[in-house]
Design a protein around this motif. Structure first.
Motif, PDB file in Angstrom:
ATOM      1  N   GLU A  90      -4.038  -9.696  -5.277  1.00  0.00           N
ATOM      2  CA  GLU A  90      -2.597  -9.449  -5.423  1.00  0.00           C
ATOM      3  C   GLU A  90      -2.312  -7.955  -5.534  1.00  0.00           C
ATOM      4  N   GLN A  91      -3.108  -7.244  -6.307  1.00  0.00           N
ATOM      5  CA  GLN A  91      -2.936  -5.794  -6.445  1.00  0.00           C
ATOM      6  C   GLN A  91      -3.176  -5.098  -5.105  1.00  0.00           C
ATOM      7  N   ASP A  92      -4.230  -5.530  -4.395  1.00  0.00           N
ATOM      8  CA  ASP A  92      -4.529  -4.940  -3.085  1.00  0.00           C
ATOM      9  C   ASP A  92      -3.387  -5.201  -2.102  1.00  0.00           C
ATOM     10  N   ARG A  93      -2.863  -6.422  -2.092  1.00  0.00           N
ATOM     11  CA  ARG A  93      -1.746  -6.747  -1.205  1.00  0.00           C
ATOM     12  C   ARG A  93      -0.525  -5.899  -1.537  1.00  0.00           C
ATOM     13  N   ALA A  94      -0.244  -5.736  -2.812  1.00  0.00           N
ATOM     14  CA  ALA A  94       0.912  -4.927  -3.224  1.00  0.00           C
ATOM     15  C   ALA A  94       0.757  -3.489  -2.759  1.00  0.00           C
ATOM     16  N   LEU A  95      -0.433  -2.936  -2.893  1.00  0.00           N
ATOM     17  CA  LEU A  95      -0.675  -1.565  -2.429  1.00  0.00           C
ATOM     18  C   LEU A  95      -0.577  -1.465  -0.913  1.00  0.00           C
ATOM     19  N   PHE A  96      -1.139  -2.453  -0.213  1.00  0.00           N
ATOM     20  CA  PHE A  96      -1.165  -2.421   1.248  1.00  0.00           C
ATOM     21  C   PHE A  96       0.232  -2.604   1.834  1.00  0.00           C
ATOM     22  N   VAL A  97       0.963  -3.595   1.386  1.00  0.00           N
ATOM     23  CA  VAL A  97       2.279  -3.906   1.955  1.00  0.00           C
ATOM     24  C   VAL A  97       3.310  -2.858   1.562  1.00  0.00           C
ATOM     25  N   GLY A  98       3.291  -2.447   0.315  1.00  0.00           N
ATOM     26  CA  GLY A  98       4.253  -1.457  -0.145  1.00  0.00           C
ATOM     27  C   GLY A  98       5.408  -2.078  -0.902  1.00  0.00           C
ATOM     28  N   ALA A  99       6.559  -1.412  -0.844  1.00  0.00           N
ATOM     29  CA  ALA A  99       7.709  -1.761  -1.674  1.00  0.00           C
ATOM     30  C   ALA A  99       8.222  -3.184  -1.470  1.00  0.00           C
ATOM     31  N   TYR A 139       6.598  -5.872  -1.020  1.00  0.00           N
ATOM     32  CA  TYR A 139       5.688  -6.944  -1.401  1.00  0.00           C
ATOM     33  C   TYR A 139       6.284  -7.808  -2.508  1.00  0.00           C
ATOM     34  N   GLU A 140       6.637  -7.194  -3.608  1.00  0.00           N
ATOM     35  CA  GLU A 140       7.132  -7.982  -4.745  1.00  0.00           C
ATOM     36  C   GLU A 140       8.497  -8.594  -4.469  1.00  0.00           C
ATOM     37  N   SER A 141       9.327  -7.911  -3.703  1.00  0.00           N
ATOM     38  CA  SER A 141      10.673  -8.420  -3.470  1.00  0.00           C
ATOM     39  C   SER A 141      10.753  -9.461  -2.363  1.00  0.00           C
ATOM     40  N   TYR A 142       9.744  -9.530  -1.476  1.00  0.00           N
ATOM     41  CA  TYR A 142       9.819 -10.497  -0.380  1.00  0.00           C
ATOM     42  C   TYR A 142       8.474 -11.142  -0.044  1.00  0.00           C
ATOM     43  N   TYR A 143       7.490 -10.340   0.329  1.00  0.00           N
ATOM     44  CA  TYR A 143       6.266 -10.879   0.911  1.00  0.00           C
ATOM     45  C   TYR A 143       5.404 -11.677  -0.075  1.00  0.00           C
ATOM     46  N   GLN A 144       5.404 -11.330  -1.345  1.00  0.00           N
ATOM     47  CA  GLN A 144       4.575 -12.064  -2.293  1.00  0.00           C
ATOM     48  C   GLN A 144       4.948 -13.548  -2.310  1.00  0.00           C
ATOM     49  N   ALA A 145       6.232 -13.835  -2.403  1.00  0.00           N
ATOM     50  CA  ALA A 145       6.684 -15.231  -2.413  1.00  0.00           C
ATOM     51  C   ALA A 145       6.379 -15.924  -1.087  1.00  0.00           C
ATOM     52  N   GLN A 146       6.522 -15.204   0.021  1.00  0.00           N
ATOM     53  CA  GLN A 146       6.241 -15.789   1.331  1.00  0.00           C
ATOM     54  C   GLN A 146       4.756 -16.086   1.493  1.00  0.00           C
ATOM     55  N   PHE A 147       3.907 -15.155   1.055  1.00  0.00           N
ATOM     56  CA  PHE A 147       2.463 -15.338   1.169  1.00  0.00           C
ATOM     57  C   PHE A 147       1.984 -16.522   0.329  1.00  0.00           C
ATOM     58  N   GLU A 148       2.600 -16.736  -0.833  1.00  0.00           N
ATOM     59  CA  GLU A 148       2.202 -17.849  -1.701  1.00  0.00           C
ATOM     60  C   GLU A 148       2.474 -19.207  -1.052  1.00  0.00           C
ATOM     61  N   HIS A 165      -2.983 -10.479   8.808  1.00  0.00           N
ATOM     62  CA  HIS A 165      -3.282  -9.074   9.061  1.00  0.00           C
ATOM     63  C   HIS A 165      -3.602  -8.341   7.755  1.00  0.00           C
ATOM     64  N   VAL A 166      -2.779  -8.534   6.747  1.00  0.00           N
ATOM     65  CA  VAL A 166      -2.967  -7.867   5.454  1.00  0.00           C
ATOM     66  C   VAL A 166      -4.320  -8.237   4.856  1.00  0.00           C
ATOM     67  N   ASP A 167      -4.613  -9.530   4.798  1.00  0.00           N
ATOM     68  CA  ASP A 167      -5.873  -9.967   4.191  1.00  0.00           C
ATOM     69  C   ASP A 167      -7.085  -9.488   4.986  1.00  0.00           C
ATOM     70  N   GLN A 168      -6.961  -9.472   6.312  1.00  0.00           N
ATOM     71  CA  GLN A 168      -8.050  -8.996   7.165  1.00  0.00           C
ATOM     72  C   GLN A 168      -8.298  -7.500   6.927  1.00  0.00           C
ATOM     73  N   GLN A 169      -7.242  -6.723   6.850  1.00  0.00           N
ATOM     74  CA  GLN A 169      -7.383  -5.281   6.632  1.00  0.00           C
ATOM     75  C   GLN A 169      -7.937  -4.984   5.242  1.00  0.00           C
ATOM     76  N   ILE A 170      -7.480  -5.725   4.230  1.00  0.00           N
ATOM     77  CA  ILE A 170      -7.990  -5.534   2.868  1.00  0.00           C
ATOM     78  C   ILE A 170      -9.487  -5.813   2.828  1.00  0.00           C
ATOM     79  N   ALA A 171      -9.913  -6.896   3.475  1.00  0.00           N
ATOM     80  CA  ALA A 171     -11.341  -7.230   3.496  1.00  0.00           C
ATOM     81  C   ALA A 171     -12.148  -6.122   4.162  1.00  0.00           C
ATOM     82  N   LYS A 172     -11.649  -5.567   5.273  1.00  0.00           N
ATOM     83  CA  LYS A 172     -12.351  -4.474   5.956  1.00  0.00           C
ATOM     84  C   LYS A 172     -12.430  -3.237   5.067  1.00  0.00           C
TER      85      LYS A 172
END
Length: 166
Positions: A22-31, A33-42, A117-124
């Motif tokens: 979650e921390q990595d996704r927040a850093l990768f996605v940016g601003a 993440y918490e307002s939109y993408y976090q809920a969508q990813f869940e 894409h986000v998860d793939q890039q974080i893993a790399k």
């Protein structure tokens, strides 16, 4: 240590890795993440790939892909659009609705594609990253306003050209 503890990781270990992701996704996605993408990813699971309609992906399509730094997907989408255009020309079809279908697909599966894409890039980055993983996540993630803007201007120019030619 009992057999149960050897076979199954404890919940604190799982919680720690989930929190790190979650921390990595927040850093990768940016601003956004918490307002939109976090809920969508869940909402996205292996059995459920639809995570709500992404309006930006629907209206902007390829521009949105490049804006979100999904360059390889963007080039694949451009290739698909060119192929569709060539097929339409060869078959003598003026408008097949393929572009509308593509826009709907972007809208419906844009969040899923972005999560992948986000998860793939974080893993790399985690696998091959240097000592400062957080900086690398921020640099390789986020958005590219310049490329997005350039593509938007080109796209609007092509639309204007098509309208004036008809």
């Amino acid at each position: 240590m009992s057999f149960d503890h050897q076979a199954f990781p404890d919940s604190t270990s799982l919680d720690s890795s989930v929190n790190q992701l979650e921390q990595d996704r927040a850093l990768f996605v940016g601003a956004k993440y918490e307002s939109y993408y976090q809920a969508q990813f869940e909402k996205i699971t292996p059995k459920k790939q639809y995570a709500g309609f992404n309006i930006a992906a629907f209206f902007l399509g390829v521009v949105w892909l490049f804006y979100r730094k999904m360059y390889s997907y963007g080039f694949m989408a451009i290739g698909l659009i060119v192929v569709i255009g060539i097929v339409e020309i060869l078959l003598g079809i003026e408008s097949s609705g393929a572009n509308i279908g593509l826009a709907v697909a972007f809208g419906m599966f844009g969040n899923t594609l972005y999560k992948h894409h986000v998860d793939q890039q974080i893993a790399k980055i985690r696998q091959f990253g240097n000592s400062n993983v957080n900086t690398e996540l921020e640099n390789r993630g986020g958005t590219n306003l310049i490329v997005g803007s350039i593509l938007l201007v080109i796209w609007l120019g092509l639309v204007a050209l098509a309208i004036s030619a008809s």
